[in-house]
Scaffold this active site. Structure first.
Site, PDB file in Angstrom:
ATOM      1  N   TYR A 250      17.511  -9.256  36.833  1.00  0.00           N
ATOM      2  CA  TYR A 250      18.208  -8.986  36.399  1.00  0.00           C
ATOM      3  C   TYR A 250      18.456  -8.463  34.965  1.00  0.00           C
ATOM      4  O   TYR A 250      20.752  -8.349  35.365  1.00  0.00           O
ATOM      5  CB  TYR A 250      17.593 -10.654  34.711  1.00  0.00           C
TER       6      TYR A 250
ATOM      7  N   SER B  48      26.466  -9.981  22.573  1.00  0.00           N
ATOM      8  CA  SER B  48      26.736 -10.985  23.446  1.00  0.00           C
ATOM      9  C   SER B  48      27.139 -12.497  22.720  1.00  0.00           C
ATOM     10  O   SER B  48      26.081 -12.669  22.149  1.00  0.00           O
ATOM     11  CB  SER B  48      25.530 -10.918  24.559  1.00  0.00           C
TER      12      SER B  48
ATOM     13  N   GLN C   7      30.749 -10.382  21.174  1.00  0.00           N
ATOM     14  CA  GLN C   7      31.929 -10.459  22.166  1.00  0.00           C
ATOM     15  C   GLN C   7      31.321 -12.530  22.992  1.00  0.00           C
ATOM     16  O   GLN C   7      30.430 -13.141  22.646  1.00  0.00           O
ATOM     17  CB  GLN C   7      30.817 -10.098  23.037  1.00  0.00           C
TER      18      GLN C   7
ATOM     19  N   TYR D 168      32.421 -15.847  24.972  1.00  0.00           N
ATOM     20  CA  TYR D 168      32.225 -17.110  25.824  1.00  0.00           C
ATOM     21  C   TYR D 168      32.423 -17.985  24.947  1.00  0.00           C
ATOM     22  O   TYR D 168      32.255 -18.244  23.849  1.00  0.00           O
ATOM     23  CB  TYR D 168      30.911 -16.857  26.553  1.00  0.00           C
TER      24      TYR D 168
ATOM     25  N   THR E 251      35.604 -12.058  27.052  1.00  0.00           N
ATOM     26  CA  THR E 251      35.090 -11.297  28.042  1.00  0.00           C
ATOM     27  C   THR E 251      35.789 -12.477  29.080  1.00  0.00           C
ATOM     28  O   THR E 251      35.762 -13.655  29.283  1.00  0.00           O
ATOM     29  CB  THR E 251      33.386 -11.884  29.047  1.00  0.00           C
TER      30      THR E 251
ATOM     31  N   ARG F 164      23.848 -13.631  42.096  1.00  0.00           N
ATOM     32  CA  ARG F 164      22.654 -12.043  41.746  1.00  0.00           C
ATOM     33  C   ARG F 164      21.781 -12.566  43.402  1.00  0.00           C
ATOM     34  O   ARG F 164      20.657 -13.450  42.256  1.00  0.00           O
ATOM     35  CB  ARG F 164      22.403 -12.241  40.537  1.00  0.00           C
TER      36      ARG F 164
ATOM     37  N   LYS G  60      37.773  -7.900  27.682  1.00  0.00           N
ATOM     38  CA  LYS G  60      37.218  -6.962  28.226  1.00  0.00           C
ATOM     39  C   LYS G  60      37.252  -7.993  29.598  1.00  0.00           C
ATOM     40  O   LYS G  60      36.475  -8.886  30.341  1.00  0.00           O
ATOM     41  CB  LYS G  60      35.983  -7.252  27.844  1.00  0.00           C
TER      42      LYS G  60
ATOM     43  N   HIS H 164      31.953  -6.346  34.546  1.00  0.00           N
ATOM     44  CA  HIS H 164      31.624  -6.527  34.254  1.00  0.00           C
ATOM     45  C   HIS H 164      29.630  -5.841  34.572  1.00  0.00           C
ATOM     46  O   HIS H 164      28.709  -6.633  35.312  1.00  0.00           O
ATOM     47  CB  HIS H 164      31.140  -8.212  34.646  1.00  0.00           C
TER      48      HIS H 164
ATOM     49  N   ARG I   2      28.202  -7.260  38.485  1.00  0.00           N
ATOM     50  CA  ARG I   2      27.471  -8.653  38.259  1.00  0.00           C
ATOM     51  C   ARG I   2      28.064  -9.680  39.053  1.00  0.00           C
ATOM     52  O   ARG I   2      27.286 -11.091  38.801  1.00  0.00           O
ATOM     53  CB  ARG I   2      26.246  -8.490  37.093  1.00  0.00           C
TER      54      ARG I   2
END
Ligand SMILES: Cc1cc2nc3c(=O)[nH]c(=O)nc-3n(C[C@H](O)[C@H](O)[C@H](O)COP(=O)(O)O)c2cc1C
Length: 400
Positions: free
Chosen positions: A30, A112, A133, A135, A161, A170, A258, A282, A285
Site C-alpha cells: 500500500y 491526511s 489535507q 478530501y 487534493t 493499484r 495539491k 499523488h 498512485r
C-alpha cells in the site's frame, strides 16, 4: 525495534528494506506501490537523474542555511511531511508519531483526511506547524465540520487534493486482497497468512485497536467513517474548481492546491485563490503515465509567475533531489514514502532517521555546490536535458 542507525541504514532505500520486513505485504505494498503499470512511479525517481549539477568549487561554505519560509511560516528545512493516509496502519498512532518528528525537526506535518488519529491529537503531538489535507469524503457537511475542527485545533493551512475523482488502480492492492480483507467476509481468509507472517506488527496493530476508522470524517449525526467503504465514499464527492469559493470562505486562511501537473491547472488554482500549489501526481498512485513531477515543475513555475508559492512532491529520496527541485523553482518539497518507510520500519526513530538522512544529504550537497543557503539555489546550479528548455507555457498561460 530494528536499529535504524548507520551502517544498517545509510539511505532511504535501507529504511524501505526494513519496512518491508516488519510490515505485512498488503501494508508494505500500500505504501510502496503505484497505479497501473507503475510507469510514473519509476519515472518520479528516475527523472532526478536527468538533472546534473554545476558546482562552484574552491568556495568555502562553513555553514549552510537550510531555513526558508512557506506561506509565511519559518521552517528549519525546505522539506515537509506529505499527507499519507492510513499511517496508523504502519505504526501505532502513526500520524501522531510522524507529526512529533516533524515538529522536532522544525518543519510542517501535513495531516491526511484519511488518518486514524483525531486531528486535535495530531496537532497536540507536534511542537511545530501543521497543515490539514482535505478530501470531501463523507459529504460536504462532514468536510465543513473537519474544516472547523482543523481551524480550532490550530492547523495553519488547508491543503485541497484535486487528483482523486476516483481511486487509482493499484494492482498490488488487488493481488493482496485489500478489498476482501476490508470486507471481512469468508473471502478474506486466504489473504490472512501475510499478517501471521509479521507477528510483531500484528501485536502492535491489535494493541493499537486493530483496524482504524476515520475520526476526522464524521458526517453530522453519525460516528467516524468506517475504513471499509472509503473508496466508494471518495468517488461520491469529487472536488471541483467551483468548490473553492465555499472552501476558502469556510476556512478563512491560506489554501494550498495539491495535484497540479500543468500550467493550465496552475493558472486555475491561482484564479481559485490558492496561496500555494503542490506539483504532485499523488506519488504516482492515481493516473499512470502522467509527467514525473520534476519534469512538470518548470511549466507550473512559469504559469504561476510568482502569484502563489510552488511546492513539489514525488520521488524525493535524497537531499540532492531536494536541491534539484529548489534549483528548478520549488520553494520547498514534501516527502511521502521517504518518511512512511521510516514509520513502517521503526516508528518515531524511523521517521527521525528519514528526516536526518535528507537533511544531512542536503547540507553536504550545498557545501559541494559551493552554495551557502537554500535561498540561493537557482537554475545556474543545474543542467537540464536539452528538450526541457523548450518553452512549454503558452504566453497566454503565464500570469502577468
Ligand atoms: C501510502 C500513501 C498514502 C497517501 N495518502 C494520501 C492522502 O491521504 N492524501 C493526499 O493528498 N495524498 C496522499 N498521498 C500522496 C502524498 O501526499 C504525496 O503526494 C506522495 O507520497 C509524494 O510522492 P513520494 O511518496 O514519492 O514522496 C499518499 C501517498 C502514499 C505513499
Amino acid at each position: 525495534m530494528p536499529s535504524v542507525a548507520p551502517p544498517r541504514v545509510v539511505n532511504i532505500t535501507d529504511l524501505r528494506r526494513i519496512a518491508k520486513r516488519r510490515l505485512p505485504r498488503a501494508v508494505f505494498d500500500y505504501i510502496d506501490g503505484g497505479a497501473d503499470a507503475e510507469v510514473t512511479l519509476g519515472e518520479n525517481c528516475r527523472v532526478f537523474d536527468a538533472v546534473t549539477f554545476r558546482p562552484r568549487h574552491a568556495v568555502a561554505v562553513p555553514r549552510c542555511d537550510l531555513g526558508t519560509t512557506v506561506l509565511g511560516t519559518r521552517v528549519e528545512m525546505p522539506i515537509l511531511l506529505a499527507p499519507v493516509g492510513s499511517s496508523r496502519m504502519f505504526y501505532p498512532r502513526g500520524e501522531e508519531v510522524a507529526a512529533r518528528q516533524a515538529g522536532t525537526a522544525g518543519t510542517i506535518y501535513v495531516l491526511s483526511t484519511l488518518s486514524g488519529c483525531r486531528l486535535e491529537d495530531v496537532k497536540q503531538a507536534t511542537s511545530g506547524p501543521a497543515w490539514y489535507q482535505l478530501y470531501l469524503v463523507g459529504g460536504l457537511d462532514a468536510a465543513r465540520a473537519a474544516i472547523d475542527r482543523a481551524r480550532a485545533a490550530g492547523f495553519s493551512a488547508l491543503v485541497v487534493t484535486i487528483d482523486t475523482p476516483v481511486s487509482g488502480l493499484r494492482e498490488r492492492d488487488v493481488r493482496n486482497g485489500t478489498k476482501e480483507l476490508l470486507g471481512r467476509g469468508a473471502s478474506m481468509i486466504r489473504f490472512l497468512p501475510q499478517f501471521l507472517a509479521r507477528p510483531r506488527w500484528l501485536v502492535d496493530f491489535l494493541g493499537d485497536g486493530g483496524l482504524m476508522n476515520f475520526p476526522n470524517v464524521v458526517p453530522p449525526g453519525q460516528g467516524p467513517h468506517p475504513y471499509a467503504d472509503i473508496t466508494v465514499a471518495l468517488e461520491q464527492t469529487t472536488v471541483t474548481w467551483k468548490d473553492f469559493d465555499w472552501i476558502r470562505q469556510a476556512w478563512g486562511g491560506p489554501v494550498v492546491v495539491k495535484g497540479v501537473l500543468t500550467g493550465e491547472d496552475a493558472s486555475r488554482a491561482v484564479d481559485a485563490g490558492a496561496a500555494a500549489v503542490v506539483v504532485s501526481n499523488h506519488g504516482a498512485r492515481q493516473l499512470d503515465w502522467v509527467s514525473p513531477t520534476l519534469r512538470a515543475l518548470p511549466e507550473v513555475v512559469a504559469a504561476v509567475n510568482g502569484h502563489a508559492e510552488v511546492l513539489l512532491d514525488g520521488g524525493i529520496r535524497r537531499g540532492a533531489d531536494v536541491a534539484k527541485a529548489l534549483c528548478l523553482g520549488a520553494q520547498a518539497v514534501l516527502v511521502g514514502r521517504a518518511y512512511a518507510y521510516g514509520l513502517g520500519a521503526a516508528g518515531g526513530p524511523g521517521v527521525a532517521r528519514a528526516i536526518e538522512i535528507l537533511r544531512t544529504d542536503l547540507v553536504r550537497t550545498l557545501k559541494l555546490l559551493g552554495c551557502a543557503s537554500v535561498a540561493d539555489l537557482d537554475r545556474s546550479y543545474v543542467d537540464v536535458p536539452f528538450d526541457w528548455t523548450r518553452e512549454h507555457v503558452l504566453p497566454s498561460l503565464a500570469r502577468t
